[in-house]
Design a protein around this motif. Structure first.
Motif, PDB file in Angstrom:
ATOM      1  N   UNK A  51     -12.391  -2.548   4.175  1.00  0.00           N
ATOM      2  CA  UNK A  51     -12.245  -1.356   3.356  1.00  0.00           C
ATOM      3  C   UNK A  51     -13.219  -0.257   3.757  1.00  0.00           C
ATOM      4  N   UNK A  52     -13.939  -0.442   4.864  1.00  0.00           N
ATOM      5  CA  UNK A  52     -14.868   0.578   5.345  1.00  0.00           C
ATOM      6  C   UNK A  52     -14.099   1.851   5.672  1.00  0.00           C
ATOM      7  N   UNK A  53     -14.515   2.945   5.074  1.00  0.00           N
ATOM      8  CA  UNK A  53     -13.881   4.231   5.343  1.00  0.00           C
ATOM      9  C   UNK A  53     -12.631   4.487   4.533  1.00  0.00           C
ATOM     10  N   UNK A  54     -12.197   3.536   3.721  1.00  0.00           N
ATOM     11  CA  UNK A  54     -10.991   3.717   2.905  1.00  0.00           C
ATOM     12  C   UNK A  54     -11.427   4.242   1.541  1.00  0.00           C
ATOM     13  N   UNK A  55     -10.824   5.348   1.136  1.00  0.00           N
ATOM     14  CA  UNK A  55     -11.139   5.938  -0.167  1.00  0.00           C
ATOM     15  C   UNK A  55     -10.387   5.179  -1.246  1.00  0.00           C
ATOM     16  N   UNK A  56     -11.143   4.595  -2.158  1.00  0.00           N
ATOM     17  CA  UNK A  56     -10.547   3.863  -3.277  1.00  0.00           C
ATOM     18  C   UNK A  56     -10.786   4.650  -4.559  1.00  0.00           C
ATOM     19  N   UNK A  57      -9.831   4.582  -5.461  1.00  0.00           N
ATOM     20  CA  UNK A  57     -10.039   5.184  -6.776  1.00  0.00           C
ATOM     21  C   UNK A  57     -11.022   4.295  -7.530  1.00  0.00           C
ATOM     22  N   UNK A  58     -11.567   4.817  -8.603  1.00  0.00           N
ATOM     23  CA  UNK A  58     -12.514   4.007  -9.377  1.00  0.00           C
ATOM     24  C   UNK A  58     -11.821   2.784  -9.968  1.00  0.00           C
ATOM     25  N   UNK A  59     -10.543   2.923 -10.334  1.00  0.00           N
ATOM     26  CA  UNK A  59      -9.796   1.775 -10.864  1.00  0.00           C
ATOM     27  C   UNK A  59      -9.617   0.712  -9.771  1.00  0.00           C
ATOM     28  N   UNK A  60      -9.305   1.174  -8.550  1.00  0.00           N
ATOM     29  CA  UNK A  60      -9.158   0.223  -7.435  1.00  0.00           C
ATOM     30  C   UNK A  60     -10.485  -0.472  -7.145  1.00  0.00           C
ATOM     31  N   UNK A  61     -11.571   0.285  -7.175  1.00  0.00           N
ATOM     32  CA  UNK A  61     -12.891  -0.307  -6.913  1.00  0.00           C
ATOM     33  C   UNK A  61     -13.190  -1.406  -7.926  1.00  0.00           C
TER      34      UNK A  61
END
Length: 159
Positions: A51-61
């Motif tokens: 997941x390095x460099x992948x933008x996750x939403x706070x819900x996904x995180x």
């Protein structure tokens, strides 16, 4: 007389050193250590879905963190179990008399099963993370994986 003895001793010392160096140069040299970070083989350590460099939403995180927390292995218990199997193998191999190969094979199978269970659990975690990601994020991970350099070819065998 002293000068002759000193000259003889120095000459003998220099000849001995030269002979030692010549033998050391003729001796086969050990293989050079692999470059920093390389251990002779290319192993993948870590998650397949990086997941390095992948933008996750706070819900996904939060979901990913919950998945990781729920599936975190207990390395101490795994290590103790594997150590127990290895100790039993050592006991079999160091006991006098014939080795019980049936028991040895069973212990080796238990170690293989333990490794397979760990890998299955790791892949299950990756599947759960996959299900949290969007198609765009999965494509980003796939594109990044394709950009990474493949493993270098193994060195030629030394003769």
């Amino acid at each position: 007389m002293k000068k002759a003895l000193l000259a003889t001793a120095l000459t003998f010392g220099m000849l001995s050193a030269a002979g030692s160096l010549a033998r050391a140069e003729d001796a086969p040299q050990p293989p050079a250590p692999p470059p920093h970070g390389m251990h002779g083989m290319c192993h993948h350590h870590g998650p397949i879905l990086s997941l390095d460099g992948v933008k996750l939403t706070s819900a996904q995180k939060k979901k990913v963190q919950a998945i990781l927390d729920a599936n975190r292995p207990d390395p101490k218990a795994d290590m103790e179990q594997e150590r127990s199997f290895h100790q039993q193998i050592r006991t079999l191999l160091t006991s006098p008399g014939p080795v019980d190969t049936t028991q040895l094979t069973a212990l080796e199978q238990q170690i293989t099963t333990l490794h397979s269970q760990r890998e299955a659990a790791r892949l299950n975690t990756q599947v759960q993370i996959h299900d949290v990601l969007t198609k765009k994020q999965l494509k980003q991970i796939a594109d990044k994986a394709e950009e990474e350099r493949p493993c270098p070819p193994p060195p030629p065998p030394s003769d």
